[in-house]
Design an enzyme around this catalytic site. Structure first.
Site, PDB file in Angstrom:
ATOM      1  N   LYS A 198       0.730  -1.305  -0.157  1.00  0.00           N
ATOM      2  CA  LYS A 198      -0.079  -0.152   0.046  1.00  0.00           C
ATOM      3  C   LYS A 198       0.641   1.208  -0.063  1.00  0.00           C
ATOM      4  O   LYS A 198       0.472   2.319  -0.595  1.00  0.00           O
ATOM      5  CB  LYS A 198      -0.941   0.053   1.382  1.00  0.00           C
ATOM      6  CG  LYS A 198      -2.313  -0.466   0.897  1.00  0.00           C
ATOM      7  CD  LYS A 198      -2.382  -2.018   0.942  1.00  0.00           C
ATOM      8  CE  LYS A 198      -2.370  -2.556  -0.336  1.00  0.00           C
ATOM      9  NZ  LYS A 198      -2.738  -4.070  -0.450  1.00  0.00           N
ATOM     10  N   GLY A 223      -0.376 -14.285 -13.088  1.00  0.00           N
ATOM     11  CA  GLY A 223      -1.324 -14.590 -11.941  1.00  0.00           C
ATOM     12  C   GLY A 223      -1.972 -13.011 -11.965  1.00  0.00           C
ATOM     13  O   GLY A 223      -1.335 -11.990 -11.887  1.00  0.00           O
ATOM     14  N   GLY A 242      -4.609 -12.194 -10.209  1.00  0.00           N
ATOM     15  CA  GLY A 242      -5.227 -11.979  -8.805  1.00  0.00           C
ATOM     16  C   GLY A 242      -4.801 -10.905  -8.265  1.00  0.00           C
ATOM     17  O   GLY A 242      -4.163  -9.917  -8.730  1.00  0.00           O
ATOM     18  N   GLU A 298      -2.581 -14.561 -17.080  1.00  0.00           N
ATOM     19  CA  GLU A 298      -3.561 -15.287 -16.266  1.00  0.00           C
ATOM     20  C   GLU A 298      -4.186 -16.494 -16.949  1.00  0.00           C
ATOM     21  O   GLU A 298      -4.663 -16.378 -17.984  1.00  0.00           O
ATOM     22  CB  GLU A 298      -4.816 -14.401 -15.774  1.00  0.00           C
ATOM     23  CG  GLU A 298      -6.239 -14.763 -15.161  1.00  0.00           C
ATOM     24  CD  GLU A 298      -5.630 -15.466 -13.883  1.00  0.00           C
ATOM     25  OE1 GLU A 298      -4.753 -15.038 -12.986  1.00  0.00           O
ATOM     26  OE2 GLU A 298      -6.050 -16.752 -13.839  1.00  0.00           O
ATOM     27  N   GLY A 309      -0.484 -17.302  -5.909  1.00  0.00           N
ATOM     28  CA  GLY A 309      -1.304 -17.642  -4.868  1.00  0.00           C
ATOM     29  C   GLY A 309      -0.328 -17.911  -3.859  1.00  0.00           C
ATOM     30  O   GLY A 309       1.029 -17.555  -3.778  1.00  0.00           O
ATOM     31  N   ARG A 310      -0.776 -18.470  -2.582  1.00  0.00           N
ATOM     32  CA  ARG A 310       0.266 -18.410  -1.504  1.00  0.00           C
ATOM     33  C   ARG A 310      -0.087 -19.854  -0.937  1.00  0.00           C
ATOM     34  O   ARG A 310      -1.318 -20.317  -0.844  1.00  0.00           O
ATOM     35  CB  ARG A 310      -0.158 -17.388  -0.252  1.00  0.00           C
ATOM     36  CG  ARG A 310       0.308 -15.950  -0.999  1.00  0.00           C
ATOM     37  CD  ARG A 310       0.117 -14.725   0.059  1.00  0.00           C
ATOM     38  NE  ARG A 310       0.967 -14.893   1.325  1.00  0.00           N
ATOM     39  CZ  ARG A 310       2.279 -14.562   1.205  1.00  0.00           C
ATOM     40  NH1 ARG A 310       2.882 -14.240   0.312  1.00  0.00           N
ATOM     41  NH2 ARG A 310       2.990 -14.790   2.479  1.00  0.00           N
ATOM     42  N   HIS A 370     -23.163  15.484   2.618  1.00  0.00           N
ATOM     43  CA  HIS A 370     -22.864  15.819   1.079  1.00  0.00           C
ATOM     44  C   HIS A 370     -21.965  16.959   1.216  1.00  0.00           C
ATOM     45  O   HIS A 370     -21.948  17.914   2.078  1.00  0.00           O
ATOM     46  CB  HIS A 370     -24.246  16.530   0.661  1.00  0.00           C
ATOM     47  CG  HIS A 370     -23.969  17.209  -0.784  1.00  0.00           C
ATOM     48  ND1 HIS A 370     -24.186  16.284  -1.909  1.00  0.00           N
ATOM     49  CD2 HIS A 370     -24.061  18.227  -1.199  1.00  0.00           C
ATOM     50  CE1 HIS A 370     -23.695  17.091  -2.779  1.00  0.00           C
ATOM     51  NE2 HIS A 370     -23.809  18.472  -2.411  1.00  0.00           N
TER      52      HIS A 370
HETATM   53  P1  FAD Z   1       1.653 -14.050   8.250  1.00  0.00           P
HETATM   54  O1  FAD Z   1       1.265 -12.597   8.236  1.00  0.00           O
HETATM   55  O2  FAD Z   1       2.168 -14.905   7.179  1.00  0.00           O
HETATM   56  O3  FAD Z   1       2.506 -14.247   9.731  1.00  0.00           O
HETATM   57  C1  FAD Z   1       2.974 -15.258  10.081  1.00  0.00           C
HETATM   58  C2  FAD Z   1       4.121 -15.224  10.895  1.00  0.00           C
HETATM   59  O4  FAD Z   1       4.551 -16.483  11.336  1.00  0.00           O
HETATM   60  C3  FAD Z   1       5.367 -14.649   9.938  1.00  0.00           C
HETATM   61  O5  FAD Z   1       6.078 -13.908  10.735  1.00  0.00           O
HETATM   62  C4  FAD Z   1       6.318 -16.065  10.091  1.00  0.00           C
HETATM   63  O6  FAD Z   1       7.814 -15.723  10.057  1.00  0.00           O
HETATM   64  C5  FAD Z   1       5.997 -16.707  11.475  1.00  0.00           C
HETATM   65  N1  FAD Z   1       6.045 -18.065  11.512  1.00  0.00           N
HETATM   66  C6  FAD Z   1       5.939 -19.031  10.461  1.00  0.00           C
HETATM   67  N2  FAD Z   1       6.232 -20.348  10.846  1.00  0.00           N
HETATM   68  C7  FAD Z   1       6.667 -20.162  12.148  1.00  0.00           C
HETATM   69  C8  FAD Z   1       7.126 -20.976  13.226  1.00  0.00           C
HETATM   70  N3  FAD Z   1       7.205 -22.326  13.117  1.00  0.00           N
HETATM   71  N4  FAD Z   1       7.720 -20.238  14.288  1.00  0.00           N
HETATM   72  C9  FAD Z   1       7.753 -19.027  14.489  1.00  0.00           C
HETATM   73  N5  FAD Z   1       7.333 -18.278  13.765  1.00  0.00           N
HETATM   74  C10 FAD Z   1       6.809 -18.827  12.576  1.00  0.00           C
HETATM   75  N6  FAD Z   1      -4.396  -8.899   2.997  1.00  0.00           N
HETATM   76  C11 FAD Z   1      -5.071  -8.112   3.251  1.00  0.00           C
HETATM   77  O7  FAD Z   1      -5.898  -8.129   4.149  1.00  0.00           O
HETATM   78  N7  FAD Z   1      -5.096  -6.920   2.627  1.00  0.00           N
HETATM   79  C12 FAD Z   1      -4.194  -6.647   1.841  1.00  0.00           C
HETATM   80  O8  FAD Z   1      -4.131  -5.437   1.355  1.00  0.00           O
HETATM   81  C13 FAD Z   1      -3.187  -7.322   1.516  1.00  0.00           C
HETATM   82  N8  FAD Z   1      -1.995  -7.290   0.759  1.00  0.00           N
HETATM   83  C14 FAD Z   1      -1.086  -8.128   0.547  1.00  0.00           C
HETATM   84  C15 FAD Z   1      -0.287  -7.845  -0.339  1.00  0.00           C
HETATM   85  C16 FAD Z   1       0.849  -8.680  -0.560  1.00  0.00           C
HETATM   86  C17 FAD Z   1       1.856  -8.364  -1.485  1.00  0.00           C
HETATM   87  C18 FAD Z   1       0.774  -9.765   0.100  1.00  0.00           C
HETATM   88  C19 FAD Z   1       1.855 -10.934  -0.079  1.00  0.00           C
HETATM   89  C20 FAD Z   1      -0.202 -10.323   1.097  1.00  0.00           C
HETATM   90  C21 FAD Z   1      -1.045  -9.197   1.171  1.00  0.00           C
HETATM   91  N9  FAD Z   1      -2.257  -9.696   1.999  1.00  0.00           N
HETATM   92  C22 FAD Z   1      -3.260  -8.693   2.232  1.00  0.00           C
HETATM   93  C23 FAD Z   1      -2.238 -11.024   2.626  1.00  0.00           C
HETATM   94  C24 FAD Z   1      -1.801 -10.998   4.000  1.00  0.00           C
HETATM   95  O9  FAD Z   1      -0.549 -10.360   4.145  1.00  0.00           O
HETATM   96  C25 FAD Z   1      -1.906 -12.186   4.742  1.00  0.00           C
HETATM   97  O10 FAD Z   1      -3.375 -12.776   4.830  1.00  0.00           O
HETATM   98  C26 FAD Z   1      -1.744 -11.990   6.303  1.00  0.00           C
HETATM   99  O11 FAD Z   1      -0.499 -11.505   6.628  1.00  0.00           O
HETATM  100  C27 FAD Z   1      -1.900 -13.380   7.085  1.00  0.00           C
HETATM  101  O12 FAD Z   1      -1.553 -13.236   8.323  1.00  0.00           O
HETATM  102  P2  FAD Z   1      -1.160 -14.496   9.277  1.00  0.00           P
HETATM  103  O13 FAD Z   1      -0.878 -13.941  10.475  1.00  0.00           O
HETATM  104  O14 FAD Z   1      -2.098 -15.757   9.006  1.00  0.00           O
HETATM  105  O15 FAD Z   1       0.192 -14.841   8.743  1.00  0.00           O
HETATM  106  P1  AMP Z   2      -4.621 -15.142  -6.248  1.00  0.00           P
HETATM  107  O1  AMP Z   2      -4.751 -16.859  -5.946  1.00  0.00           O
HETATM  108  O2  AMP Z   2      -5.660 -14.448  -6.181  1.00  0.00           O
HETATM  109  O3  AMP Z   2      -3.288 -14.771  -5.712  1.00  0.00           O
HETATM  110  O4  AMP Z   2      -4.418 -15.453  -7.877  1.00  0.00           O
HETATM  111  C1  AMP Z   2      -3.277 -16.164  -8.593  1.00  0.00           C
HETATM  112  C2  AMP Z   2      -3.733 -16.355 -10.014  1.00  0.00           C
HETATM  113  O5  AMP Z   2      -2.687 -17.008 -10.788  1.00  0.00           O
HETATM  114  C3  AMP Z   2      -4.826 -17.121 -10.173  1.00  0.00           C
HETATM  115  O6  AMP Z   2      -6.153 -16.639 -10.916  1.00  0.00           O
HETATM  116  C4  AMP Z   2      -4.469 -18.454 -11.165  1.00  0.00           C
HETATM  117  O7  AMP Z   2      -5.505 -18.698 -12.136  1.00  0.00           O
HETATM  118  C5  AMP Z   2      -3.231 -17.779 -11.816  1.00  0.00           C
HETATM  119  N1  AMP Z   2      -2.178 -18.879 -12.107  1.00  0.00           N
HETATM  120  C6  AMP Z   2      -1.707 -19.883 -11.562  1.00  0.00           C
HETATM  121  N2  AMP Z   2      -0.991 -20.582 -12.419  1.00  0.00           N
HETATM  122  C7  AMP Z   2      -0.866 -19.984 -13.521  1.00  0.00           C
HETATM  123  C8  AMP Z   2       0.088 -20.245 -14.587  1.00  0.00           C
HETATM  124  N3  AMP Z   2       0.994 -20.972 -14.760  1.00  0.00           N
HETATM  125  N4  AMP Z   2      -0.094 -19.245 -15.787  1.00  0.00           N
HETATM  126  C9  AMP Z   2      -0.835 -18.151 -15.588  1.00  0.00           C
HETATM  127  N5  AMP Z   2      -1.656 -17.864 -14.580  1.00  0.00           N
HETATM  128  C10 AMP Z   2      -1.617 -18.607 -13.428  1.00  0.00           C
END
Ligand code: FAD
Ligand code: AMP
Length: 477
Positions: free
Chosen positions: A58, A188, A190, A211, A278-279, A451
């Site tokens: 952001k 991707g 997404g 995509e 994706g993640r 407004h």
């Molecule tokens: P995480 O934030 O992943 O935190 C997990 C923590 O646990 C980490 O610090 C990790 O190091 C630690 N950990 C892992 N395993 C262990 C272990 N065994 N021992 C000790 N520590 C450990 N979400 C939104 O809602 N709004 C957004 O705008 C948004 N933007 C995003 C942009 C990007 C580029 C990305 C990558 C993600 C974005 N997300 C957004 C998703 C959001 O970041 C995640 O959904 C959120 O951080 C998940 O929270 P969490 O606490 O489950 O895990």
């Molecule tokens: P998100 O899960 O919202 O982060 O989106 C990830 C996106 O990546 C999804 O819309 C998938 O369809 C797309 N995707 C996954 N694998 C491939 C690939 N090999 N080529 C193009 N797009 C992909």
């Protein structure tokens, strides 16, 4: 110091740190174990969200939008800026400063609430013991009456685009490029792909987004997604749908991409490639085998609606459990679990999780999409209001998009609110609050809105459900 705790949380992302703070507020002796190390090899609380997710993305979206406006966006306001110049290194430094301030802020919150922080890898053993291995390799064991697993997620990798950290990178590295790539590929389409694509396009890159799915943003309301595709394409994002990447190779400092589109094999050459497909949950090293925690084939921890796992007094929250991978969803789960450990009543309303895509215009929604209502056979009424008819949007010079309210045909209860337009990330909260209180479209329609505000678009869309919006042409009966 005794190693016995009422609650030990593993992971200090927005799910884990919020859970830990709430547990401590409720009088529970709480520890939180986190292993994150930042680019300087220093522990940094806040997880993905604060370090490489929500916050830095952001910051860059904001900075890049200002750069684009300064370059060519505000002349119509009568403000002329000659030769706006990008200082990427200063932009990145500012991003890092915001991240450090916020991550240090979590340390401060832990101290003020009495949460004990442990730096290192936490691993759940049998009988709710947690082995903590510090960054120096030394191990210690914590005993916990309750354990909250919140280890989050990491970027998913695909064999067709192996990361090399320089040319083919994940979303974390894409937040720290040292120069603007001339041609940038993104796999991707997404949320993450679109946000990062927007940042680098605004800073001057030619962005090609590949995509695999034939439709754009399938999780959003299809009318809003269609509008988004039109607007983002007009901005210059080259979005190729139905394009599945099958192979990538780095040759002479360029990434050569091969992808399949409609039975055709296509090729593309870019300077950098971001893999944003994706993640996946961080659950591989989280639990020792003798703890017998049930996970699915993707490593997602099996939980019920209260985030209870298959093990007694062990909970899991955030990105490692079902549902959208969103910071606020994990935080709400963290609060619910803390409250329930303290024997209070608490629930998460999974039907009303707001979703936001921070592109420009922003896309945001909550509740059911129109396509879901159709599939479920629910009869509904629609109200719509375009930002082009909003005085405030005109004042901003940002009139693209609309707000759409979907209400039950019989009861008038609001079932979904979808929007694309300026500041929708903020506007969507109004819909969540209204729906949390079971509002009808009439409830929203009889509420007074200031407004001129963008919020009036929500009001007018609710009025339009009964064909009584004031500032758009009346629909023919
Ligand atoms: P995480 O934030 O992943 O935190 C997990 C923590 O646990 C980490 O610090 C990790 O190091 C630690 N950990 C892992 N395993 C262990 C272990 N065994 N021992 C000790 N520590 C450990 N979400 C939104 O809602 N709004 C957004 O705008 C948004 N933007 C995003 C942009 C990007 C580029 C990305 C990558 C993600 C974005 N997300 C957004 C998703 C959001 O970041 C995640 O959904 C959120 O951080 C998940 O929270 P969490 O606490 O489950 O895990
Ligand atoms: P998100 O899960 O919202 O982060 O989106 C990830 C996106 O990546 C999804 O819309 C998938 O369809 C797309 N995707 C996954 N694998 C491939 C690939 N090999 N080529 C193009 N797009 C992909």
């Amino acid at each position: 110091m005794s190693n016995k705790y009422d609650v030990v949380v593993i992971g200090a992302g927005p799910a884990g740190y919020v859970a830990a703070i709430r547990c401590a507020q409720l009088g529970l002796k709480t520890a939180c174990v986190d292993k994150w190390l930042n680019e300087n090899n220093k522990p940094s609380l806040g997880g993905t969200c604060l370090n490489v997710g929500c916050i830095p993305s952001k910051v860059l979206l904001e900075s890049s939008e200002l750069f684009e406006l300064a370059s060519n966006g505000i002349a119509e306001h009568g403000v002329e800026i000659k030769n706006a110049k990008l200082n990427l290194s200063a932009m990145m430094q500012r991003k890092q400063k915001v991240v450090s301030e916020l991550t240090q802020g979590i340390s401060g919150l832990f101290k003020s609430n009495g949460v004990t922080a442990y730096e290192g890898h936490g691993r759940l053993q049998a009988k709710n013991n947690i082995e903590v291995t510090g960054h120096d390799g030394k191990a210690q064991t914590l005993e916990a009456a309750h354990v909250i697993l919140a280890s989050g997620s990491r970027p998913m990798e695909i064999p067709s685009a192996p990361l090399d950290g320089e040319f083919i990178v994940d979303s974390s590295a894409a937040l720290s490029f040292e120069s603007v790539p001339e041609r940038l590929g993104i796999i991707g389409g997404g949320v993450i792909g679109l946000e990062l694509g927007s940042v680098w396009r605004r800073l001057g890159a030619e962005v090609i987004l590949l995509e695999a799915q034939d439709e754009f943003l399938t999780m959003a309301d299809s009318q809003i997604a269609k509008e988004g595709l039109k607007l983002f394409t007009k901005q210059g994002l080259d979005i190729r749908l139905g394009a599945r990447v099958v192979a990538c190779e780095v040759k002479k400092g360029k990434v050569e991409i091969e992808y399949q589109q409609k039975d055709e094999t296509c090729h593309e050459k870019v300077d950098k490639l971001i893999v944003a497909v994706g993640r996946c949950p961080n659950t591989d090293e989280l639990v020792s085998p003798d703890a017998e925690l049930i996970l699915d084939e993707w490593g997602v921890v099996h939980v019920d609606e209260h985030c209870c796992t298959s093990l007694p007094n062990v909970y899991a929250i955030g990105d490692i459990v079902r549902g959208p991978m969103l910071a606020h969803k994990g935080s709400e789960e963290g609060i619910m679990v803390a409250e329930r450990i303290a024997e209070h009543h608490a629930e998460v309303n999974y039907d009303l999780i707001p979703s936001v895509i921070y592109t420009s215009p922003e896309i945001a929604w909550t509740g059911k999409t129109e396509q879901a209502l159709k599939t479920e056979g629910i009869e509904y009424k629609t109200g719509m209001f375009p930002f082009a008819a909003s005085g405030r949007a005109r004042a901003l010079g940002d009139t693209s998009g609309m707000v759409k309210v979907l209400a039950d045909a019989k009861t008038d209860r609001v079932l979904g609110v979808h929007m694309i337009g300026p500041h929708c990330s903020e506007l969507v909260a109004q819909a969540v609050i209204a729906m949390e209180f079971g509002a009808s479209s009439e409830d929203l329609a009889v509420t007074m809105f200031a407004h001129p505000t963008l919020s009036e678009a929500v009001h007018e869309a609710a009025l339009d459900v009964s064909n009584s919006a004031i500032h758009i042409a009346r629909k023919r009966k």
